[in-house]
Design an enzyme around this catalytic site. Structure first.
Site, short mmCIF file in Angstrom:
data_model
loop_
_atom_site.label_atom_id
_atom_site.label_comp_id
_atom_site.label_asym_id
_atom_site.label_seq_id
_atom_site.Cartn_x
_atom_site.Cartn_y
_atom_site.Cartn_z
N ASN A 191 5.40 7.83 -2.48
CA ASN A 191 6.47 8.42 -3.29
C ASN A 191 5.85 8.94 -4.58
O ASN A 191 5.24 8.18 -5.32
CB ASN A 191 7.52 7.35 -3.62
CG ASN A 191 8.51 7.82 -4.69
OD1 ASN A 191 8.76 9.00 -4.84
ND2 ASN A 191 9.05 6.87 -5.44
N ARG A 208 11.79 11.58 2.49
CA ARG A 208 11.01 12.63 1.86
C ARG A 208 11.89 13.75 1.29
O ARG A 208 12.76 14.26 1.98
CB ARG A 208 10.01 13.22 2.86
CG ARG A 208 9.08 14.26 2.23
CD ARG A 208 8.19 14.92 3.25
NE ARG A 208 7.27 15.86 2.62
CZ ARG A 208 6.77 16.95 3.19
NH1 ARG A 208 7.11 17.24 4.44
NH2 ARG A 208 5.94 17.74 2.55
N LEU A 209 11.59 14.10 0.04
CA LEU A 209 12.08 15.33 -0.57
C LEU A 209 10.89 16.27 -0.61
O LEU A 209 9.94 16.04 -1.36
CB LEU A 209 12.62 15.08 -1.98
CG LEU A 209 13.07 16.30 -2.79
CD1 LEU A 209 14.25 16.99 -2.12
CD2 LEU A 209 13.41 15.92 -4.22
N ASP A 240 -0.76 16.01 -0.96
CA ASP A 240 -1.44 15.07 -1.84
C ASP A 240 -1.47 13.66 -1.25
O ASP A 240 -2.36 12.87 -1.57
CB ASP A 240 -0.80 15.06 -3.23
CG ASP A 240 0.70 14.82 -3.22
OD1 ASP A 240 1.30 14.75 -2.12
OD2 ASP A 240 1.30 14.72 -4.32
N GLY A 299 10.56 17.07 -21.30
CA GLY A 299 9.77 16.70 -22.47
C GLY A 299 9.63 15.20 -22.64
O GLY A 299 9.18 14.73 -23.69
N ILE A 348 22.37 21.24 -21.77
CA ILE A 348 23.78 20.85 -21.80
C ILE A 348 24.21 20.66 -23.24
O ILE A 348 23.42 20.31 -24.11
CB ILE A 348 24.07 19.58 -20.99
CG1 ILE A 348 23.26 18.40 -21.52
CG2 ILE A 348 23.82 19.79 -19.52
CD1 ILE A 348 23.67 17.09 -20.91
N CYS A 373 9.74 11.16 -2.87
CA CYS A 373 10.34 10.38 -1.78
C CYS A 373 10.83 9.05 -2.30
O CYS A 373 10.86 8.78 -3.49
CB CYS A 373 9.30 10.12 -0.68
SG CYS A 373 8.30 11.54 -0.22
N GLU A 401 3.98 12.39 -6.97
CA GLU A 401 3.15 13.58 -7.00
C GLU A 401 1.81 13.24 -7.64
O GLU A 401 1.77 12.56 -8.67
CB GLU A 401 3.81 14.71 -7.81
CG GLU A 401 5.18 15.14 -7.33
CD GLU A 401 5.16 15.88 -6.01
OE1 GLU A 401 4.06 16.26 -5.55
OE2 GLU A 401 6.25 16.07 -5.42
N ILE A 449 8.27 18.89 -1.41
CA ILE A 449 7.90 19.67 -2.59
C ILE A 449 6.61 20.45 -2.35
O ILE A 449 6.50 21.62 -2.69
CB ILE A 449 7.71 18.75 -3.82
CG1 ILE A 449 8.98 17.93 -4.10
CG2 ILE A 449 7.29 19.55 -5.04
CD1 ILE A 449 10.17 18.75 -4.54
#
Length: 630
Positions: free
Chosen positions: A80, A55-56, A105, A368, A294, A2, A82, A58
């Site tokens: 905001n 909010r996105l 969470d 990574g 890419i 978020c 995880e 997940i």
């Protein structure tokens, strides 16, 4: 994932006024959370408090709506990020008889605070920026994660205290545009980014990673505290034990960061870090995973053969995007302006494209990022040994002559970043006063150059003084270099690039190597486990080499390099020339006209390749014009 915003005022605003403020702030970061919004407002006799979020979705798609309250509504949170260990933390709380209304969470973070107070902040493994309003204490706690993966800005004036996930939310509601901060300007020109606690604006700050703000609503004051982590101590470990532990920690981290109720994949460049992350996810997944890479039409910058080989090895659904100038040019303004302050890491352009194209298939991507800092993977980490050997062998007066003679011979006329470029940077980094590492990470203008490009009113001597006093300026060991990178380069550059470019596409990126326990473990290992002779990331490669073809993990890797030096001579030339227009430069009253004019013209005419410095100047001028001329 978020974006969060917050506003406290001791000026008796109406509820309607603060609703408008919060809505304006939220609308500015719609891209960070297109799925939902949420608001908390409390009006008291002496003040008004508001918190909001975008909010996105997940995890817990149906019930994770924010803000979230405790049962007695004495505490409320907007969040905001995880939390990767939220399930084990939830189990621990449930064993204490604490119940939950959601599976999110965010509720775990709030209940953990309710149970343990500020000590709970150190219990979290994740990426986050959140605020909790505690009505009983009448305090607001604003918290940022260990590495600084999620951003947090704040400012305080006579009658308000404001915080936000992005600068645009904050600046949008200020009564006037803030002036440029000399500290931020000089840091940017030297580093090509601005690390916390600084920003480009006077009076606006970034909360440093692994810190929290304690704002007292009663007396309108705040204090900033470091989160005291309770790291475990590892007893002296053999090389074999360390190799196995590294293997297990990385696999566990990938597993914890793959929990999602939406499609998930990996960015796969073909380098050591992304290859290992993709391998671990593929091994732990019941179905074929999606991988994304890419490449570039300019051969020197293209490495898709490496990612293709790994994708075949792990049998992934591989998506490969070959891009050229025409793919990136339409997005340059959008990408650069979205950072809200000058930012000149050109690999952000490629990061945006891979995020934008990956979003068509997944909502979460593992990366990574952090592998070089955590495991000692940068070429610049050789410099401690090289500098010591060189300065012991070559007297300083001789070195000055060498630089003078070779400096001209090593000039390159185009942006190929080959042998001449690397040798030139190596010579510039050599330092006889023990300050070499700050020279190495100065990717824009060297500190001693800035004074010749800025007017006196904009120049700050020793812009890195804050960090040198905090970290030290006689840094020689790999541990020293890694700590500088964690606090400056990682927080100010790498994580900013990934967060803004992925969030611009409403894609969540997770970095398994940025696990504070892995950092703790590698920080206690002998340095030659990480950098063994000339073998970078030695322990990481030892831990996973048996999964890959012989010597595959020892192949060199470029990273997301983008040929902006060439573009500045072609497609971007007319815009670049507009930024050295004499009237424009003199009106700015920031730069010395002759110096920047010569810098740009020498590059455009192909006399000297000034890619990094000209791109840094270009990014600042683009930001300036967008900010102060429109």
């Amino acid at each position: 994932m978020c974006g969060v915003n917050g506003f406290f005022s001791n000026n008796k605003l109406s509820v309607f006024s603060i609703e408008n403020i919060l809505e304006t702030m939220n609308n500015a970061i719609l891209h960070r959370g297109p799925d939902q919004d949420g608001f908390f407002i409390e009006k008291k006799s002496s003040c008004v408090i508001g918190m909001a979020m975008r909010r996105l979705s997940i995890i817990d798609l149906s019930q994770g709506k924010q803000p979230i309250y405790t049962e007695d509504e004495s505490k409320v949170i907007v969040f905001n990020g995880e939390i990767y260990n939220f399930q084990s933390l939830r189990n621990e709380l449930e064993q204490k008889g604490i119940s939950f209304r959601t599976k999110s969470d965010t509720e775990v973070v709030l209940k953990l605070y309710e149970a343990y107070g500020i000590a709970s902040f150190a219990m979290l493994d994740g990426m986050f920026a959140f605020s909790i309003y505690d009505k009983i204490l009448n305090k607001i706690f604003i918290v940022r994660d260990f590495f600084g993966e999620k951003p947090l800005y704040y400012t305080k004036n006579n009658d308000s205290f404001i915080w936000a996930s992005e600068l645009k939310s904050l600046v949008k509601i200020l009564p006037s545009k803030p002036s440029i901060a000399n500290e931020g300007l000089n840091l940017f020109l030297q580093l090509t980014y601005i690390p916390a606690p600084f920003t480009i604006y006077e009076g606006i700050h970034k909360l440093e990673a692994n810190h929290y703000i304690e704002f007292d609503c009663t007396n309108f004051n705040y204090e900033i505290h470091k989160i005291e982590q309770k790291f475990k101590t590892y007893s002296e470990t053999t090389k074999t034990e360390a190799t196995k532990k590294t293997h297990d920690l990385v696999r566990e981290s990938v597993l914890s960061r793959s929990i999602a109720d939406v499609p998930l994949g990996t960015f796969l460049s073909g380098g050591v870090d992304s290859s290992i992350i993709s391998l671990c996810l593929a091994q732990q997944s019941n179905t074929k995973i999606d991988t994304f890479s890419i490449g570039f039409d300019k051969k020197e910058f293209d490495e898709t053969d490496k990612s293709r080989a790994v994708a075949k090895l792990i049998n992934s659904n591989h998506h490969e995007f070959i891009i050229s100038k025409k793919d990136l040019m339409p997005h340059i303004d959008e990408i650069l302006i979205n950072f809200d302050e000058p930012f000149a890491d050109s690999s952000a352009l490629a990061s945006y494209i891979v995020s934008n194209k990956s979003k068509q298939f997944v909502t979460v991507a593992l990366t990574g990022d952090g592998g070089d800092e955590v495991f000692g993977g940068y070429n610049k980490y050789y410099m401690g040994k090289l500098n010591e050997k060189y300065t012991n062998l070559i007297p300083y007066p001789v070195h000055k002559q060498v630089v003078s003679v070779l400096g001209n011979l090593l000039h390159s006329k185009d942006d190929n970043r080959g042998y001449r470029f690397k040798m030139s940077r190596l010579l510039k980094a050599i330092n006889y006063e023990g300050d070499l590492y700050y020279n190495i990470i100065s990717l824009g203008f060297q500190e001693n150059e800035i004074i010749s490009f800025l007017k006196a009113n904009s120049y700050n001597e020793n812009p890195l003084l804050y960090f040198k006093s905090k970290i030290g300026n006689r840094n020689k060991t790999l541990t020293d270099f890694r700590n500088i990178d964690r606090l400056l380069s990682l927080e100010g550059d790498m994580l900013v690039k990934v967060d803004r470019t992925s969030m611009l596409s409403s894609l969540e990126c997770r970095a398994p190597f940025l696990n504070k326990e892995i950092w703790n473990f590698t920080s206690q290992l002998p340095e030659n486990y990480l950098l063994k002779g000339w073998d970078k990331k030695h322990i990481l490669k030892e831990s996973f080499q048996h999964y890959f073809p012989k010597d595959f993990l020892n192949k060199s890797k470029k990273g997301f390099e983008v040929p902006v030096g060439d573009w500045l001579r072609t497609n971007l030339k007319s815009e670049l020339f507009s930024y050295i227009d004499k009237n424009f430069v003199e009106k700015q009253n920031i730069f010395q006209f002759e110096s920047v004019s010569n810098l740009v013209n020498n590059h455009i005419l192909g006399k000297i390749d000034n890619t990094f410095r000209v791109w840094t100047f270009f990014c600042f001028q683009k930001w300036y014009k967008q900010t102060y001329e429109k």
